[in-house]
Enzyme design. Structure first.
Site, PDB file in Angstrom:
ATOM      1  CG  HIS A   1      -3.711  -6.364  -0.496  1.00 16.83           C
ATOM      2  ND1 HIS A   1      -2.679  -7.110   0.031  1.00 16.83           N
ATOM      3  CD2 HIS A   1      -4.568  -7.266  -1.061  1.00 16.83           C
ATOM      4  CE1 HIS A   1      -2.919  -8.404  -0.187  1.00 16.83           C
ATOM      5  NE2 HIS A   1      -4.044  -8.518  -0.861  1.00 16.83           N
TER       6      HIS A   1
ATOM      7  CB  VAL B   1      -0.973  -0.022   1.206  1.00 21.70           C
ATOM      8  CG1 VAL B   1      -1.988  -1.155   1.038  1.00 21.70           C
ATOM      9  CG2 VAL B   1      -0.260  -0.164   2.544  1.00 21.70           C
TER      10      VAL B   1
END
Ligand code: APR
Length: 233
Positions: free
Chosen positions: A109, A93
């Site tokens: 994600h 991320v």
């Protein structure tokens, strides 16, 4: 059927470790410091939004103090010079692939530098702290949350990922433990479609035995060496 020269690269926390970002399952990793149930599930967000928002605020703030490492840079170089399609599917991320210059990056994600409206599903670029119940700039609802896929939620853009895997001539996994599905199953999917498979990781992962080849070592060394091999081929 594989397109000649189409490459799909899966990255995990290990590619960002040498930039100074924590991985999840190392002895002192994020899941040794925090319980997943407290900070990375929809139930946790409903139960204690301030704790969850603060956890991601800390991780977002950590991005300001780190930089891409030679592994990120090598992948950006490969994308720029590779004659075929190349897609990075990252479980990470952080924004280190983009800061290194990669453009074809898919965050399955989610991303720290993005806020998601729980009411209207619109995304807003976000740096700095994101407290609970901030108004969505699109719909006005006090419903912005970290744009992170929690355990129990569905990873983003799975159709696009599966389409890329079905066309891949090569699938390369970098810096992931192979502990979390669906990402951990991509090697099997790529192989079923005829791709060659390579793993570049610090240590043997849960999926190493599925790969045609597995090279062990730090990403900052293995990835530039592999990219040079590919560009020389
Ligand atoms: N170079 C290469 N690999 C490394 C390095 C390094 N310098 N340092 C660590 N690794 C490897 C570890 O050996 C391990 O196999 O990176 C992997 C990191 O594994 P995890 O901590 O489990 O991280 P990851 O695989 O990305 O986790 C997958 O789980 O918690 C969820 O959503 C979260 O995206 C995350 C997913």
């Amino acid at each position: 059927m594989p397109d000649s020269n189409a490459i799909v690269i899966l990255t995990g926390a290990g590619i960002s470790a040498e930039s100074g970002l924590e991985t999840f399952r190392s002895a002192d990793g994020l899941w040794a410091q925090h319980r997943i149930e407290d900070v990375c599930t929809p139930e946790a967000l409903a139960r204690d939004p301030a704790l969850v928002h603060r956890f991601y605020d800390l991780r977002r703030a950590a991005l300001e103090g780190v930089a891409p490492n030679p592994a990120h840079g090598a992948l950006a170089r490969l994308e720029a010079q590779w004659p075929g399609d190349l897609l990075i599917v990252t479980q990470n991320v952080d924004d280190l692939h983009e800061r290194a210059g990669s453009r074809q990056v898919l965050h399955m994600h989610g991303e720290l530098n993005s806020a998601l409206c729980a009411a209207c599903d619109r995304r807003t670029g976000w740096t700095g702290p994101l407290p609970p119940a901030v108004d969505c700039p699109a719909c006005g609802a006090p419903a912005l949350r970290p744009d992170i896929v929690f355990f129990g939620e569905i990873p983003y853009q799975m159709d696009r990922i599966e389409a890329a895997l079905s066309r891949a001539d090569m699938f390369v996994s970098i810096g992931t433990s192979g502990a979390v599905y669906p990402a951990a199953g991509f090697v099997r999917m790529a192989q079923a479609f005829g791709a060659r498979t390579l793993e570049l990781n610090l240590e043997t992962s849960e999926g190493s035995h599925w790969f045609d080849e597995s090279r062990l070592g730090p990403a900052s060394e293995l990835v530039p060496a592999w990219v040079e091999e590919m560009l020389a081929s």
